[in-house]
Design a protein around this motif. Structure first.
Motif, PDB file in Angstrom:
ATOM      1  N   PRO A 153      -5.023   5.672   1.269  1.00 28.69           N
ATOM      2  CA  PRO A 153      -4.885   6.634   2.373  1.00 28.69           C
ATOM      3  C   PRO A 153      -3.503   6.660   3.000  1.00 28.69           C
ATOM      4  O   PRO A 153      -3.047   7.704   3.441  1.00 28.69           O
ATOM      5  CB  PRO A 153      -5.944   6.149   3.378  1.00 28.69           C
ATOM      6  CG  PRO A 153      -6.170   4.701   3.042  1.00 28.69           C
ATOM      7  CD  PRO A 153      -5.995   4.611   1.561  1.00 28.69           C
ATOM      8  N   LYS A 154      -2.815   5.519   3.030  1.00 25.63           N
ATOM      9  CA  LYS A 154      -1.505   5.494   3.680  1.00 25.63           C
ATOM     10  C   LYS A 154      -0.504   6.359   2.929  1.00 25.63           C
ATOM     11  O   LYS A 154       0.254   7.119   3.538  1.00 25.63           O
ATOM     12  CB  LYS A 154      -0.994   4.055   3.771  1.00 25.63           C
ATOM     13  CG  LYS A 154       0.228   3.908   4.665  1.00 25.63           C
ATOM     14  CD  LYS A 154       0.516   2.449   4.982  1.00 25.63           C
ATOM     15  CE  LYS A 154       1.649   2.320   5.986  1.00 25.63           C
ATOM     16  NZ  LYS A 154       1.921   0.908   6.345  1.00 25.63           N
ATOM     17  N   ALA A 155      -0.503   6.263   1.600  1.00 22.83           N
ATOM     18  CA  ALA A 155       0.417   7.079   0.812  1.00 22.83           C
ATOM     19  C   ALA A 155       0.063   8.554   0.912  1.00 22.83           C
ATOM     20  O   ALA A 155       0.931   9.410   1.031  1.00 22.83           O
ATOM     21  CB  ALA A 155       0.404   6.626  -0.644  1.00 22.83           C
ATOM     22  N   ALA A 213       0.132   0.177  -8.696  1.00 18.74           N
ATOM     23  CA  ALA A 213       0.564   1.566  -8.625  1.00 18.74           C
ATOM     24  C   ALA A 213      -0.597   2.488  -8.287  1.00 18.74           C
ATOM     25  O   ALA A 213      -0.459   3.429  -7.505  1.00 18.74           O
ATOM     26  CB  ALA A 213       1.195   1.980  -9.953  1.00 18.74           C
ATOM     27  N   TRP A 214      -1.749   2.211  -8.891  1.00 20.61           N
ATOM     28  CA  TRP A 214      -2.916   3.052  -8.619  1.00 20.61           C
ATOM     29  C   TRP A 214      -3.341   2.930  -7.162  1.00 20.61           C
ATOM     30  O   TRP A 214      -3.705   3.919  -6.517  1.00 20.61           O
ATOM     31  CB  TRP A 214      -4.057   2.652  -9.558  1.00 20.61           C
ATOM     32  CG  TRP A 214      -5.260   3.526  -9.441  1.00 20.61           C
ATOM     33  CD1 TRP A 214      -6.468   3.209  -8.899  1.00 20.61           C
ATOM     34  CD2 TRP A 214      -5.367   4.885  -9.867  1.00 20.61           C
ATOM     35  NE1 TRP A 214      -7.316   4.278  -8.973  1.00 20.61           N
ATOM     36  CE2 TRP A 214      -6.671   5.319  -9.561  1.00 20.61           C
ATOM     37  CE3 TRP A 214      -4.479   5.764 -10.487  1.00 20.61           C
ATOM     38  CZ2 TRP A 214      -7.114   6.603  -9.849  1.00 20.61           C
ATOM     39  CZ3 TRP A 214      -4.926   7.046 -10.772  1.00 20.61           C
ATOM     40  CH2 TRP A 214      -6.230   7.449 -10.463  1.00 20.61           C
ATOM     41  N   GLU A 215      -3.314   1.719  -6.614  1.00 21.22           N
ATOM     42  CA  GLU A 215      -3.660   1.533  -5.213  1.00 21.22           C
ATOM     43  C   GLU A 215      -2.702   2.302  -4.307  1.00 21.22           C
ATOM     44  O   GLU A 215      -3.099   2.866  -3.295  1.00 21.22           O
ATOM     45  CB  GLU A 215      -3.628   0.043  -4.851  1.00 21.22           C
ATOM     46  CG  GLU A 215      -4.732  -0.778  -5.487  1.00 21.22           C
ATOM     47  CD  GLU A 215      -6.110  -0.323  -5.050  1.00 21.22           C
ATOM     48  OE1 GLU A 215      -6.270   0.045  -3.872  1.00 21.22           O
ATOM     49  OE2 GLU A 215      -7.022  -0.312  -5.896  1.00 21.22           O
ATOM     50  N   ILE A 216      -1.437   2.338  -4.693  1.00 25.61           N
ATOM     51  CA  ILE A 216      -0.447   3.042  -3.885  1.00 25.61           C
ATOM     52  C   ILE A 216      -0.731   4.530  -3.851  1.00 25.61           C
ATOM     53  O   ILE A 216      -0.815   5.151  -2.787  1.00 25.61           O
ATOM     54  CB  ILE A 216       0.974   2.768  -4.417  1.00 25.61           C
ATOM     55  CG1 ILE A 216       1.406   1.342  -4.058  1.00 25.61           C
ATOM     56  CG2 ILE A 216       1.967   3.772  -3.839  1.00 25.61           C
ATOM     57  CD1 ILE A 216       2.735   0.945  -4.662  1.00 25.61           C
ATOM     58  N   GLU A 272       0.799  -1.216   0.000  1.00 21.85           N
ATOM     59  CA  GLU A 272       0.000   0.000   0.000  1.00 21.85           C
ATOM     60  C   GLU A 272       0.836   1.273   0.000  1.00 21.85           C
ATOM     61  O   GLU A 272       0.301   2.382  -0.041  1.00 21.85           O
ATOM     62  CB  GLU A 272      -0.934   0.014   1.223  1.00 21.85           C
ATOM     63  CG  GLU A 272      -0.247   0.222   2.572  1.00 21.85           C
ATOM     64  CD  GLU A 272       0.364  -1.036   3.164  1.00 21.85           C
ATOM     65  OE1 GLU A 272       0.689  -1.024   4.366  1.00 21.85           O
ATOM     66  OE2 GLU A 272       0.529  -2.028   2.428  1.00 21.85           O
ATOM     67  N   ILE A 273       2.158   1.136   0.023  1.00 25.51           N
ATOM     68  CA  ILE A 273       3.042   2.306   0.045  1.00 25.51           C
ATOM     69  C   ILE A 273       4.218   2.005  -0.879  1.00 25.51           C
ATOM     70  O   ILE A 273       4.671   0.860  -0.946  1.00 25.51           O
ATOM     71  CB  ILE A 273       3.537   2.606   1.496  1.00 25.51           C
ATOM     72  CG1 ILE A 273       4.170   4.000   1.607  1.00 25.51           C
ATOM     73  CG2 ILE A 273       4.481   1.538   1.997  1.00 25.51           C
ATOM     74  CD1 ILE A 273       3.193   5.113   1.698  1.00 25.51           C
ATOM     75  N   VAL A 289      -7.020  15.269  -1.223  1.00 25.62           N
ATOM     76  CA  VAL A 289      -7.872  14.177  -0.778  1.00 25.62           C
ATOM     77  C   VAL A 289      -9.118  14.063  -1.651  1.00 25.62           C
ATOM     78  O   VAL A 289      -9.467  12.989  -2.146  1.00 25.62           O
ATOM     79  CB  VAL A 289      -8.262  14.383   0.704  1.00 25.62           C
ATOM     80  CG1 VAL A 289      -9.272  13.318   1.125  1.00 25.62           C
ATOM     81  CG2 VAL A 289      -7.034  14.335   1.601  1.00 25.62           C
ATOM     82  N   SER A 290      -9.817  15.193  -1.857  1.00 25.13           N
ATOM     83  CA  SER A 290     -11.060  15.145  -2.613  1.00 25.13           C
ATOM     84  C   SER A 290     -10.825  14.782  -4.076  1.00 25.13           C
ATOM     85  O   SER A 290     -11.610  14.039  -4.683  1.00 25.13           O
ATOM     86  CB  SER A 290     -11.788  16.493  -2.515  1.00 25.13           C
ATOM     87  OG  SER A 290     -11.000  17.530  -3.084  1.00 25.13           O
ATOM     88  N   SER A 291      -9.734  15.288  -4.653  1.00 30.30           N
ATOM     89  CA  SER A 291      -9.462  14.999  -6.060  1.00 30.30           C
ATOM     90  C   SER A 291      -9.156  13.528  -6.267  1.00 30.30           C
ATOM     91  O   SER A 291      -9.652  12.902  -7.204  1.00 30.30           O
ATOM     92  CB  SER A 291      -8.297  15.852  -6.561  1.00 30.30           C
ATOM     93  OG  SER A 291      -8.622  17.225  -6.525  1.00 30.30           O
ATOM     94  N   LEU A 292      -8.337  12.951  -5.400  1.00 33.17           N
ATOM     95  CA  LEU A 292      -8.015  11.539  -5.539  1.00 33.17           C
ATOM     96  C   LEU A 292      -9.250  10.666  -5.356  1.00 33.17           C
ATOM     97  O   LEU A 292      -9.468   9.701  -6.089  1.00 33.17           O
ATOM     98  CB  LEU A 292      -6.924  11.143  -4.536  1.00 33.17           C
ATOM     99  CG  LEU A 292      -5.518  11.672  -4.822  1.00 33.17           C
ATOM    100  CD1 LEU A 292      -4.583  11.279  -3.692  1.00 33.17           C
ATOM    101  CD2 LEU A 292      -4.995  11.165  -6.130  1.00 33.17           C
TER     102      LEU A 292
END
Length: 463
Positions: A263-265, A256-259, A168-169, A230-233
């Motif tokens: 939220p952690k990244a 890569a998209w999940e990363i 996740e990171i 945050v809102s854009s992602l």
């Protein structure tokens, strides 16, 4: 067929892939994705039992070549044309002296150590900055074009072997952009670093990662603030999921998209959440002279070190921070005194303090070095030129005992005097800390298996 170079390795790879595909159906029923399967295979066959899931490395890359005589290996008894204009100061550890413009580092000498006998092997073929970059980041000599990697960087190897432990990171981050030596070479695009692109050096302008760009054509551009980030992602992720584009991306792009949308990244890159007092402790470039007469523009890297701490705290395995440009051919002493050493002294000690305060210093190895040293003799323009025969390295954390000096240079800081060390020894030390298997081999662009390191042993004197 096996007599042809690389064929035996190729057949072995095919067999491993066949076994993996046979297992895929059963594992898929248990909820494992192909990416997780590949990560599990990678961990089992490459990293092995020595892998350490909670260790990290921060490389502070002082590109250009910091002067050993003005920083970590002063020669107060040498003639003036050797010792230069600066004096020396005592440190917290009796018998160790530093250049006079590192007072904060001197007070923390018990937290970090110095290797004073670094040099390059003749076969490393050092000719300029970029060839030095390649050796220091890969352990292998450069190609004809030293700005391009023919061997993978230490970060790319770490990403190849360790990304699966924290999917996740990003396992490998470059602040702000790649420099020569930091690329993935034959390990492929999936082992390149995540580049922040943006530079967290301005206190008044909120830091954001402006270009989270994926090979599938998805990007987030010009995000202005934390709230917009945050809102854009979240908005882009919802629209992508609804449109079915995620299904069209391959496994690595999905990872890569999940990363970059997880939220952690996002929290790790959210430098604006740091208290102002912490950011001020690291220092800001606007508090120093606006432009250097030597060595290029003013240092713009103190806040990069703070971001590096946040990233390893979130689980990034290797962060490389571009701390250039220490190439002081002219006005070496003016440049170091008025530009480079004050912010370095502040930011470096802030990083070590911060890591210790967060309980991360034992888990995080911090390496500060450049690709060469400077000439022992001061030149006609009060500068020091390129010198690869000996240089110094600072290391801390990750079990390294502070207050130690490994090796020494001669009376002029011109060549190693005893206990010489090479760049591959430093890389071996980093790899051991991370739990990377340096005996693992990968097929290069010509189908030839190449080991992670051609030589080198961990520097046991540091521990």
């Amino acid at each position: 067929m096996d007599r042809i170079p690389g064929c035996a390795e190729f057949r072995k790879t095919l067999e491993l892939n066949r076994r993996g595909l046979l297992r895929l159906g059963a594992l898929g029923a248990s909820g494992l994705t192909l990416g997780q399967l590949l990560a599990a295979d990678s961990q089992a066959s490459e990293a092995g039992t020595a892998s350490k899931k909670d260790t990290s490395v921060i490389i502070l890359w002082m590109r250009g070549g910091p002067s050993q005589l003005e920083l970590w290996d002063p020669k107060p008894d040498a003639p003036a044309e050797i010792r230069g204009e600066f004096g020396t100061i005592e440190t917290k550890v009796p018998g160790i002296r530093l250049g006079e413009h590192l007072p904060l580092s001197a007070k923390m000498m018990d937290k970090w150590s110095i290797i004073r006998s670094m040099h390059f092997r003749a076969e490393d073929g050092l000719t300029d900055h970029s060839s030095g970059d390649q050796v220091c980041f890969t352990g292998y000599p450069a190609a004809k074009d030293p700005s391009s990697n023919i061997s993978p960087s230490v970060g790319s190897v770490a990403k190849r072997q360790l990304q699966g432990f924290s999917p996740e990171i990003p396992a490998y981050v470059m602040i702000p952009k790649m420099v020569p030596g930091t690329d993935a070479s034959y390990l492929g695009a999936n082992c390149k670093p995540f580049e922040t692109q943006a530079d967290p050096g301005n206190l008044e302008t909120p830091f954001s990662v402006p270009n989270l760009d994926l090979s599938g054509g998805l990007s987030v551009d010009r995000i202005e603030s934390r709230r917009q980030l945050v809102s854009s992602l979240d908005q882009i992720r919802r629209s992508v999921d609804q449109s079915g584009q995620m299904a069209a991306l391959d496994t690595f792009n999905q990872q890569a998209w999940e990363i970059v949308t997880g939220p952690k990244a996002r929290e790790a890159f959210d430098l604006e959440s740091e208290p102002r007092a912490v950011r001020e402790r690291y220092g800001f470039p606007e508090s120093y002279t606006p432009r250097m007469r030597a060595g290029g523009d003013r240092p713009n890297w103190p806040q990069r070190l703070l971001l590096a701490r946040r990233l390893v705290q979130a689980g990034v395995r290797l962060v490389t921070v571009d701390c250039r440009w220490w190439d002081t051919h002219d006005d070496n002493f003016w440049a170091l005194k008025n530009g480079f050493l004050p912010p370095w002294d502040m930011a470096y000690t802030a990083l070590l303090e911060d890591l210790e305060r967060h309980g991360l210093l034992e888990k995080t190895m911090v390496l500060a070095w450049g690709e060469m040293g400077r000439t022992p003799r001061v030149n006609a323009t009060a500068g020091r030129d390129h010198w690869a025969r000996v240089f110094s390295v600072a290391m801390a954390g990750g079990g390294i005992q502070g207050g130690r000096i490994v090796g020494s240079s001669d009376k002029e800081a011109a060549i190693p005097k005893d206990n010489p060390k090479i760049a591959q020894d430093v890389l071996a030390t980093l790899y051991r800390h991370l739990g990377v298997n340096t005996k693992a081999s990968y097929l290069n662009h010509f189908g030839r298996p190449m080991t992670v390191l051609p030589c080198g042993e961990p520097i046991h004197e540091l521990f």
